[in-house]
Design an enzyme around this catalytic site. Sequence first.
Site, PDB file in Angstrom:
ATOM      1  N   GLY A 160       8.183 -61.086 -17.223  1.00 52.86           N
ATOM      2  CA  GLY A 160       7.737 -60.602 -18.525  1.00 52.86           C
ATOM      3  C   GLY A 160       8.897 -59.923 -19.223  1.00 52.86           C
ATOM      4  O   GLY A 160       9.842 -59.463 -18.567  1.00 52.86           O
ATOM      5  N   GLN A 187      12.761 -54.242 -25.175  1.00 58.43           N
ATOM      6  CA  GLN A 187      13.775 -54.376 -24.118  1.00 58.43           C
ATOM      7  C   GLN A 187      15.033 -55.092 -24.604  1.00 58.43           C
ATOM      8  O   GLN A 187      16.054 -55.068 -23.913  1.00 58.43           O
ATOM      9  CB  GLN A 187      13.199 -55.106 -22.899  1.00 58.43           C
ATOM     10  N   CYS A 201      11.318 -53.414 -13.120  1.00 56.17           N
ATOM     11  CA  CYS A 201      11.439 -53.633 -14.559  1.00 56.17           C
ATOM     12  C   CYS A 201      12.881 -54.003 -14.861  1.00 56.17           C
ATOM     13  O   CYS A 201      13.808 -53.385 -14.332  1.00 56.17           O
ATOM     14  CB  CYS A 201      11.068 -52.346 -15.293  1.00 56.17           C
ATOM     15  N   LEU A 202      13.075 -54.997 -15.717  1.00 56.39           N
ATOM     16  CA  LEU A 202      14.430 -55.426 -16.059  1.00 56.39           C
ATOM     17  C   LEU A 202      15.211 -54.317 -16.757  1.00 56.39           C
ATOM     18  O   LEU A 202      16.438 -54.342 -16.758  1.00 56.39           O
ATOM     19  CB  LEU A 202      14.370 -56.674 -16.960  1.00 56.39           C
ATOM     20  N   HIS A 243       1.961 -54.016 -17.610  1.00 56.58           N
ATOM     21  CA  HIS A 243       3.360 -53.566 -17.653  1.00 56.58           C
ATOM     22  C   HIS A 243       3.987 -53.876 -19.019  1.00 56.58           C
ATOM     23  O   HIS A 243       4.637 -53.013 -19.617  1.00 56.58           O
ATOM     24  CB  HIS A 243       4.129 -54.259 -16.514  1.00 56.58           C
ATOM     25  N   GLU A 244       3.770 -55.091 -19.509  1.00 53.29           N
ATOM     26  CA  GLU A 244       4.394 -55.483 -20.784  1.00 53.29           C
ATOM     27  C   GLU A 244       3.747 -54.772 -21.964  1.00 53.29           C
ATOM     28  O   GLU A 244       4.433 -54.340 -22.897  1.00 53.29           O
ATOM     29  CB  GLU A 244       4.349 -56.999 -20.969  1.00 53.29           C
ATOM     30  N   HIS A 292       5.084 -51.316 -22.305  1.00 55.52           N
ATOM     31  CA  HIS A 292       6.403 -51.253 -22.957  1.00 55.52           C
ATOM     32  C   HIS A 292       6.255 -51.064 -24.465  1.00 55.52           C
ATOM     33  O   HIS A 292       7.058 -50.378 -25.096  1.00 55.52           O
ATOM     34  CB  HIS A 292       7.176 -52.567 -22.740  1.00 55.52           C
TER      35      HIS A 292
END
Length: 223
Positions: A76, A81, A134-135, A176-177, A180
């Site tokens: 995701g 991000q 998480c990226l 999670h997304e 963000h």
Amino acid sequence: MTFDVDPTDLLESSARAIAERVEELLAASGPLPIVTAGHPVLRRAAVPFEGQLPPALLARFVGALRETMRAAPGVGLAAPQVGVPLQIAVIEDPAKVSDEVRVARGRVPVPFRVLVNPSYEALDAERAAFFEGCLSVPGWQAVVARPARVRLRALDEEGTVVDEEFTGWPARIVQHETDHLDGTLYLDRAESRSLSSNEAVAARWGQPTSERAASALGFRLPG
Ligand code: CO
């Protein structure tokens, strides 16, 4: 508590500034640079998408988010991000995991899709607790207890209404997304004592469930 607002931050959220930012990002080829924890864009609520990007630019931006997510690789990626404060995220999970992990975590494949202006609510009190990463927080993972079942409301990239229930790992991904887009990182919801480097997770915490990590690191699991 109040925060001083920098007028340049407000300008960044104008439709023109957002479109210019996206054009700038797309001018370079290849995956987009991913911003990491400590960048304020990850801590502000993104603005709802209301046509700030014309259709062709939106399509190119979504394509770049997809390419960046796949290259990372991740399951995701949310627009903040890559430094764009819009409520847009992409998800896709090929779910290449063992049968044992698939069953324990409900990790089934998720086809590529775009979430615009998403929100979710828990469908019941059951929670599932697993390591996630998480990226934008590279190198680390932590256990997050999240609602096991959620109802997601959103639009897709064509403006069609999405109103769907998610369970298992896909429920974790959409939470999670969506978080963000509200300025929330998974660390805000994590069991802090579970924080583990990727190396530690690979060496010790690859079990399908989190029990052994909970007992060795000293954190509680729900239920
Ligand atoms: Co993330």
